[in-house]
Scaffold this motif. Structure first.
Motif, short mmCIF file in Angstrom:
data_model
loop_
_atom_site.label_atom_id
_atom_site.label_comp_id
_atom_site.label_asym_id
_atom_site.label_seq_id
_atom_site.Cartn_x
_atom_site.Cartn_y
_atom_site.Cartn_z
N ALA A 63 -3.10 -5.50 7.41
CA ALA A 63 -3.49 -6.08 6.12
C ALA A 63 -2.46 -7.11 5.67
O ALA A 63 -2.83 -8.20 5.23
N GLU A 116 -3.13 -9.72 -3.65
CA GLU A 116 -3.09 -8.80 -2.51
C GLU A 116 -4.14 -7.68 -2.64
O GLU A 116 -4.84 -7.34 -1.69
N LYS A 117 -4.28 -7.16 -3.85
CA LYS A 117 -5.23 -6.07 -4.09
C LYS A 117 -6.65 -6.50 -3.80
O LYS A 117 -7.47 -5.73 -3.33
N LYS A 149 -7.21 -6.42 -0.11
CA LYS A 149 -7.35 -5.03 0.36
C LYS A 149 -8.76 -4.50 0.05
O LYS A 149 -9.37 -3.81 0.86
N GLN A 189 0.03 2.25 8.07
CA GLN A 189 -0.73 0.99 8.03
C GLN A 189 -2.00 1.11 8.86
O GLN A 189 -2.09 1.96 9.73
#
Lengths: 124, 124
Positions: free
Chosen positions: A23, A38-39, A42, A62
């Motif tokens: 990610a 970033e969220k 994801k 990860q």
DNA sequence: AACTTAAGATTACACCTGTAATCAAACTTT
DNA sequence: AAAGTTTGATTACAGGTGTAATCTTAAGTT
């Protein structure tokens, strides 16, 4: 066909660039072009997994992601779909529309000729 | 660019077939291919008006709809958008993808040649 | 003029999308 | 071992979309 949203496709596209990838690698790649948090990325990765476009293996805490199909395969399906919807499945009208509106360059024409050439060689 | 959903486009497409037209004429035309409820189509017409894709004039208690743009204009913009997203704006890779996966017929090739021919005449 | 439609307007509602914030658990650091 | 950090999981929330049902009201009918 797996249906991906625009944003989902862009994330997958970043993975296609080079995979497998984590990610954070994907986030890094996207950071040049996109202002995505970033969220957000994801979330999109999660949705891609849920839709079956990505798979992953755990590595510690990860995930290491891999696309479930090739880019060319996906874009071909999208293209067929697009051409079906807008041009009843025929490709020439699309190209013709570009030509009429001065959207084609000499380079495009040369590339198209080459595609045709190759196709004809293939045929014989 | 006005963004239309798939369903909205199909309704607009039925109008492009022949216009201006009333809601019931459009519903009639769509009834062959689609299992849409009349109410659904009315909703979509409303959304198309709201988005500025259609205009209408009142005639008694009916509306008579007219598209606000031409089909070719709309599909050109969609095509540009599509090719930008999936092929970085170049058209040949799309055609090439079709060729590689045996999606092109001799007729397609002939049509493409004609487009190229016309383009070259245009240039000179 | 009263009554009945039928057309458009409004409302409904679940799922998708863009865009994150918060939560929980595991790994790191002190 | 306690605290901080980082990862993925869960939750959030408004606006779009598919797919209508209900409401209003003007037009047509009797």
């Amino acid at each position: 066909m797996i249906e991906l949203s625009k944003a989902e496709f862009e994330v997958l596209d970043a993975l296609w660039l080079n995979h497998p990838a984590t990610a954070s690698q994907i986030i890094e790649r996207l950071s040049d072009d996109k202002q995505w948090h970033e969220k957000t990325i994801k979330t999109l990765l999660g949705r891609l997994v849920k839709k079956g476009a990505l798979s992953f293996k755990k590595d510690g805490r990860q995930y290491i992601y891999t696309p479930c199909m090739e880019r060319a395969e996906y874009t071909l399906k999208e293209s067929q779909n697009f051409i079906e919807r807008f041009f009843s499945g025929r490709i020439a009208p699309l190209v013709s529309g570009f030509a009429k509106s001065e959207q084609l360059s000499q380079q495009d024409i040369n590339e198209l000729k080459k595609v045709i050439d190759d196709w004809e060689k293939q045929q014989k």
